[in-house]
Write an enzyme that holds these catalytic residues in place. Structure first.
Site, mmCIF file in Angstrom:
data_model
loop_
_atom_site.group_PDB
_atom_site.id
_atom_site.type_symbol
_atom_site.label_atom_id
_atom_site.label_comp_id
_atom_site.label_asym_id
_atom_site.label_seq_id
_atom_site.Cartn_x
_atom_site.Cartn_y
_atom_site.Cartn_z
ATOM 1 N N CYS B 308 0.826 -1.212 0.000
ATOM 2 C CA CYS B 308 0.000 0.000 0.000
ATOM 3 C C CYS B 308 0.860 1.261 0.000
ATOM 4 O O CYS B 308 2.060 1.227 0.274
ATOM 5 C CB CYS B 308 -0.986 0.000 1.167
ATOM 6 S SG CYS B 308 -0.357 0.660 2.721
ATOM 7 N N CYS B 311 2.707 1.939 3.328
ATOM 8 C CA CYS B 311 3.885 1.083 3.544
ATOM 9 C C CYS B 311 4.997 1.399 2.550
ATOM 10 O O CYS B 311 6.175 1.212 2.855
ATOM 11 C CB CYS B 311 3.481 -0.390 3.484
ATOM 12 S SG CYS B 311 2.576 -0.887 4.978
#
Lengths: 373, 373
Positions: B308, B311
């Site tokens: 994502c 992250c």
């Protein structure tokens, strides 16, 4: 330090005192006049680096005082410096902590050596000196570091103002001597309260240090709008043409227009993001309180002249609902819009100066905001 | 209503009870099993429609009870329906309000006619009937409307459970009869508490209505995990193969895996976004309390297996700092990650069922989460 980059300022055009320039820093060029969003604790409240990129932000401000206390220098260094820590790849200016410490009042004690203060977080004792404040900002790897200064509370006795100017110069000299990192440009901060002779002395003493930029401090601390405009214009005129001038703490449309007209190049203020959190939307024709009942079924964007992602997507009605329902998306979206609105304003400001149409632009903006805001 | 789209469900593959399917709704297809984020008051807390698009969300849930009270039907209709109001162009499922009203307890009064309740906002009196709840959801233009149901508080007497099932069927019939909009698919809700005979009766009576989908209600209300797993599996097996099955209120990794294994296709839960606001990061190997001192200098992303945007950009150390400094960006980023993590989990779930490797996948996921979470 010579005037080679980083820290080089190029002046492209002036209209009266208003200036269109470019400031070259280690993380890229900044077109001036420019507004810097405030990311006190390594975060522009509610917004991501990507949001700021989209808005066109090239430089943001973070606060030495807050970062010193939390997360602290060791953590910031361990994570690779402030840019890496907050995942921001453009420029960062940090204030010196002088203003925050000044706000602590009862919790601080000044001497020529520096300032001893207690943390607002846990009461722990800390000392800022000109040297350790420069070392801290350089350790964080910021692009612009501010010299430690003494800001006086207004109204002030002449003796207090003189003492603040004396110490500010003393500390700026020590800051300049403490520099060890070429990519961090040190700016001095002119003090002097509302006293023009003190401002003249402060500017003269700091300009003698040949710093890459100068801030106008000690304003936007409660004085009248007239004093703000007059003193910022007066102080800007005392500073060298070939260095950027940064007016600290200014961020309403009207104040920005007036200060640009007075010869200021850079600004920072919590106003747009604080307003965003409180439901106040900035528009080119004045501010809106979005929770007002008038907007409940208003299908228009916040500002019909705004091209930002929020105005392209959401209605006043939806934003009004988010604030009424205390949904956290509301503060996020309004903060985004408010910064985007100011960024667009500054683009128009730069275009107007570059095109030589500044005076007409300025008068039209002022007429719009004073008629409604 | 026939099984033509919208509301058509296509089953692609099963492994044991686990199902890989596609639900076709008015605002696009949904690959199942799918997790639906909750946007109670027309906002998934802290996130924009663009965030949800990035995460890959195809359907979200909003709450009839909350929208009924604020902003209300007239405003939602004036703004062009719920999709336009919240600027969300994919599918929306609204619950019926039955569950929220059930939570009001002392503030509501049930009869066969419907339920009279007082607003938690201002104490004003309102009545939900099967007919007006369907009319409301259709007026909002949602893609899936839920029938008004009666959820009993556990533990419950058999007579209370029977009465809830009786009224839920009565109301579902009236909801079905009240339909007037083909693009809104009406789902019935199976009740019956922890009583298998009551569940059987509820499912049988609702299936007789030939609805385009069925929810498993009355679970995830405080019963044991064993009861949740056993009853959801038991109830799923009572429902037609060719209709989607939606387990209400489930959203932890372990519960999702167990319920998919029991034959459930759709889920909703506030868990990922509530955790996000509270500093709890979901990872594929268990949850992290991000404010924990252990993360202060942790340069890793929240979940090293997560792709994502959070992250990809931010460290645990930075997220820990945001929560410690109570910066509003923290809840935003963690909510984003948590939803993205669950969306990725569900993609992997779907791939595993489609590939026939579900059993191994399931066992590996359960082993990972139970060892840490």
């Amino acid at each position: 330090m010579t005037q080679s980059s980083p820290g080089r300022f190029t002046l492209h055009r002036t209209v009266g005192a208003a200036r269109r320039g470019t400031l070259s820093l280690a993380h890229g060029d900044i077109d001036t006049p420019a507004f810097m969003p405030v990311g006190t604790a390594a975060s522009v409240k509610g917004l991501t680096p990507r949001d700021l990129h989209e808005i066109g932000i090239r430089i943001l401000l973070a606060n030495t005082y807050h970062l010193w206390l939390r997360p602290g220098r060791a953590t910031l260094e361990a994570l690779g410096g402030l840019h890496a820590f907050m995942a921001w790849d453009r420029n960062i200016l940090t204030d010196s902590g002088g203003f925050q410490v000044f706000s602590l009042e009862a919790r601080r004690e000044l001497s020529d050596e520096g300032v001893r203060f207690r943390s607002h977080l846990d009461g722990s004792e800390h000392v800022f000196t000109p040297e350790n404040v420069v070392a801290f900002q350089e350790a964080l790897g910021v692009d612009v570091a501010m010299a430690l200064d003494v800001c006086v509370k207004l109204p002030a006795q002449p003796s207090e103002v003189d003492e603040a100017v004396r110490r500010t110069t003393l500390w700026a000299r020590r800051c300049a001597a403490a520099r060890s990192r070429a990519q961090t440009a040190l700016f001095g901060i002119v003090q002097g309260g509302l006293d023009r002779r003190a401002r003249e002395r402060s500017a003269r003493e700091l300009v003698a240090l040949d710093l890459p930029g100068y801030a106008i401090g000690g304003l936007s601390v409660g004085e009248s709008r007239e004093d703000l405009y007059a003193l910022s214009r007066f102080t800007a005129a005392l500073l060298p043409q070939d260095r950027p001038r940064y007016l600290m703490g200014v961020g309403t449309v009207r104040d920005l227009i007036a200060a640009v007209d007075g010869g200021v190049d850079m600004f920072d203020c919590v106003y747009p993001t604080r307003c965003g959190r409180n439901g106040r939307a900035l528009t080119r024709s004045g501010d809106l309180n979005i929770a007002n009942a008038a907007f409940t079924r208003d299908a228009r964007p916040l500002d019909e002249t705004c091209a930002c992602a929020v105005c392209a997507t959401h209605t006043r009605a939806y934003l009004a609902h988010l604030f009424r329902a205390r949904e956290m998306l509301g503060p996020r979206l309004l903060s985004y819009h408010n910064l985007a609105m100011l960024a667009a304003l500054m683009r128009d400001v730069r275009d107007a100066i570059a095109a030589g149409t500044w005076v007409a632009f300025r008068d039209a903006e002022v007429a719009r905001t004073t008629s409604i805001g």
